[in-house]
Scaffold this active site. Structure first.
Site, mmCIF file in Angstrom:
data_model
loop_
_atom_site.group_PDB
_atom_site.id
_atom_site.type_symbol
_atom_site.label_atom_id
_atom_site.label_comp_id
_atom_site.label_asym_id
_atom_site.label_seq_id
_atom_site.Cartn_x
_atom_site.Cartn_y
_atom_site.Cartn_z
ATOM 1 N N CYS A 53 0.827 -1.206 0.000
ATOM 2 C CA CYS A 53 0.000 0.000 0.000
ATOM 3 C C CYS A 53 0.864 1.260 0.000
ATOM 4 O O CYS A 53 1.947 1.289 0.593
ATOM 5 C CB CYS A 53 -0.887 0.022 1.242
ATOM 6 S SG CYS A 53 -1.978 -1.393 1.365
ATOM 7 N N ILE A 104 4.073 -13.483 -4.789
ATOM 8 C CA ILE A 104 4.181 -12.037 -4.948
ATOM 9 C C ILE A 104 2.796 -11.392 -5.002
ATOM 10 O O ILE A 104 1.812 -12.051 -5.356
ATOM 11 C CB ILE A 104 4.948 -11.673 -6.246
ATOM 12 C CG1 ILE A 104 4.239 -12.281 -7.456
ATOM 13 C CG2 ILE A 104 6.397 -12.116 -6.165
ATOM 14 C CD1 ILE A 104 4.796 -11.852 -8.816
#
Length: 303
Positions: free
Chosen positions: A129, A190
């Site tokens: 984020c 990932i």
């Protein structure tokens, strides 16, 4: 029948197949098709401290071998996760993983504090984020910022803590080592790769956000390489994800060093993909006289 059970940070999974965050809702969305208990675990939809409406549409775009999304973490907030979604799932025989995101260190800490007292079995910390207090740079973009966040979250986290790493970095191994040093119990990787598509008629990006996260089969070789590199460099378990769509992909990911795996985008084209992977993986192990799935973890024979 082979033993498919695995242990991640002290949490027992009946099999190594986990539905990835953002692709399986809050765990019960596919119950009309098959019981969630057939999966080793479910990583619930990414949740923030407060509810988020997400980005302006269009926020999904197809691409070769995958898709781009800029949904923007649309979610109802951590209180609804704790009071509604987790209680509905907690009677189910599968591992419940709360995926937590934030806009700054404080919102991460406060969300993790709340979830630590819920019936979630693990917390998956999404460090991809953007940090709004640091000019939008992702928390997972450097070893220092990733380590700093994990250090603070670790102080309040009462659950096993799995940190989800971004591939949009120069050196994922250094970041993995940094968060391990600050108390991460496991890693998952990932997350999506940053991508873009342009509508040649309008000459504008297809996504309103201009760019989005790419997932799907096309990213599998990149994910496999990063899991292989990371698993060799750390001593904590690695959960592999990124483009896994078949049991053959699952075997590759386990051989590369993943102790378990998450299935995401494949669910959108075949909602039965996770249970097919469980079945296919079991058959392959039996056909090769392998008694336990953990026996193949990291067993790739490199040149």
């Amino acid at each position: 029948m082979a033993d498919l059970s695995v242990s991640i940070a002290g949490v027992q999974f009946k099999n190594p197949v986990i539905a990835a965050s953002g692709c399986f809702g809050f765990g019960l969305d596919y119950e009309d098709l098959y019981p969630v208990s057939e999966l080793g675990g479910v990583s619930l939809k990414g949740t923030t401290l407060d509810a988020k409406p997400g980005n302006i549409p269009p926020r999904i775009a197809e691409t070769y071998g995958g898709m781009l999304n800029s949904v923007g973490l649309q979610n109802p907030g951590v209180d609804k996760l704790i009071n509604v979604h987790l209680p509905a799932l907690c009677g189910k025989d599968t591992v419940k993983i709360a995926n937590i995101a934030g806009k700054d260190v404080d919102t991460y800490i406060r969300a993790v504090e709340k979830v630590s007292d819920s019936c979630a079995d693990m917390i998956e910390l999404n460090i991809s984020c953007p940090n709004v207090k640091e000019g939008g740079l992702a928390f997972g973009a450097s070893p220092d910022t990733a380590a700093s966040l994990v250090r603070e979250v670790r102080k309040v986290c009462k659950k096993p803590l799995m940190v989800k790493l971004s591939p949009n970095v120069t050196d994922i191994v250094s970041i993995a080592r940094a968060v391990e040093a600050e108390g991460a119990d496991a890693l998952s990787l990932i997350n999506t790769l940053l991508g873009m598509r342009i509508d040649i008629r309008s000459r504008k990006p297809i996504l309103h956000n201009n760019v989005g996260g790419m997932s799907g089969r096309a990213v599998f070789p990149v994910a496999l390489r990063m899991v292989w590199q990371t698993a060799k460099a750390v001593s904590i378990p690695v959960v592999g994800m990124g483009g896994i769509a078949t049991w053959e992909d699952a075997v590759e990911m386990l051989l590369a060093g993943a102790s378990a795996l998450q299935v995401g985008a494949a669910i959108f084209t075949d909602p039965y993909a996770p249970v097919k992977i469980v079945s296919g993986l079991n058959k392959w192990l039996d056909d090769n006289n392998i008694k336990c799935v953990s026996d193949i973890v990291g067993q790739v024979e490199c040149y």
